[in-house]
Design an enzyme around this catalytic site. Structure first.
Site: not given
Length: 331
Positions: A198, A217, A219, A273
């Site tokens: 990404k 959020h 991961d 993070h």
């Protein structure tokens, strides 16, 4: 569906931030600054093994995050990867739109702008390009950028290097948990483990103190291995505060993801993070998400649970975990 791209919006030369990008007061960077003078762990992968295991264990336990140096990926290759990404985002808008994805139809690969809104209806200040890199059966070269022409060759070479680093990291994390070094990889699909690229582009923002490139959020991946450009912005959460993960040349930013937290039964934490944006400069990052196959069953490893330490997480197929995470449902 026509989507307003952040890069195109920034190019207009806005003086003020449109309302949909203004975060709630408590989330605004000016109201939640990072702690000064505390540095995230930096770990050389070339140091003696016993010291390396100890540092990896402490970083995964206390931070869920570390910077890895001396990882073996050639600096020249990383530079080529980054230049290929920059060249794609320099293309005319109509060229980029040829690669547009459509998450509403579960088509996540390609060029996108995150339109999944949170309950406050706020949008993140980021465009991206997303695609699978591994295993070969999941790769759709037809949706990879054709411009620049070097994109495919450079990305495939980078994939080979990241596979090596991922294997090393999983062995080290297994060691840190007191397991045989191959346990994590075997639990995550072995050679069918997936790598997803990404490329994130955070254009200059007129009021960066009010916006976020990516909201807080964790991961859903196993681990995320990221290289940024030299514009800072990544922050990680620890002990009730944000800490800046500043740019370090040729370092890999390594995030522990949700799957390691589940497999370790909470011994290692998935790192919360966020990404900040900049008023003058474009920030970019190249994140590789290592994830299990959709059909893999993920739960606390039997070696890490007993009567005194019962399972804290349910076992489920990764596809179900992913569905619940994306739709903000309880796990």
């Amino acid at each position: 569906m026509e989507v307003e791209r952040i890069q195109a919006l920034a190019a207009v030369g806005l003086d003020t931030l449109p309302a949909q990008f203004v975060r709630p007061s408590h989330e605004q960077p000016e109201n939640s600054p990072a702690v000064e003078g505390v540095f995230v762990p930096v770990i050389s992968l070339s140091q003696p093994h016993h010291a390396l295991i100890r540092e990896i264990h402490e970083a995964c336990r206390d931070w869920g995050f570390f910077l890895a140096t001396d990882h073996g990926i050639p600096l020249e290759l990383t530079g080529q990867l980054q230049e290929a990404g920059r060249e794609f985002f320099r293309l005319p808008q109509e060229e980029k739109e040829k690669y547009a994805n459509d998450p509403s139809r579960k088509n996540f690969e390609g060029y996108g702008t995150k339109m999944t809104k949170n309950p406050d209806e706020k949008v993140e200040w980021v465009d991206y390009f997303f695609h699978f890199m591994h295993p070969s059966g999941k790769v759709r070269h037809e949706i990879w950028p054709r411009h620049p022409p070097s994109y495919r060759e450079v990305t495939e070479e980078y994939n080979k290097e990241i596979l090596k680093v991922t294997e090393v990291l999983l062995e080290l994390i297994s060691d840190g948990l007191g397991l045989e070094k191959n346990v994590l990889k075997a639990s995550l699909g072995g050679d069918q483990m997936e790598l997803e690229m990404k490329i994130n582009l955070y254009p200059p923002c007129p009021q960066p103190q009010l916006a976020l490139g990516v909201e807080p959020h964790t991961d859903m991946s196993v681990v995320t291995i990221l290289v940024p450009n030299d514009v800072p912005g990544l922050q990680v959460w620890k002990d009730g505060n944000w800490f800046a993960a500043d740019y370090l040349p040729n370092a890999l930013f390594c995030h522990i993801g949700d799957q390691i937290e589940v497999l370790s039964n909470g011994k290692y934490k998935s790192v919360l993070h966020r990404s900040l944006v900049n008023k003058e400069k474009t920030r970019m990052s190249w994140a590789v998400f290592c994830a299990p196959p959709q059909e893999a069953l993920i739960g606390p490893l039997p070696e890490l649970i007993n009567d005194q330490n019962p399972a804290k997480y349910s076992t489920k197929m990764y596809a179900e975990f992913r569905h619940r995470k994306l739709n903000k449902l309880p796990q």
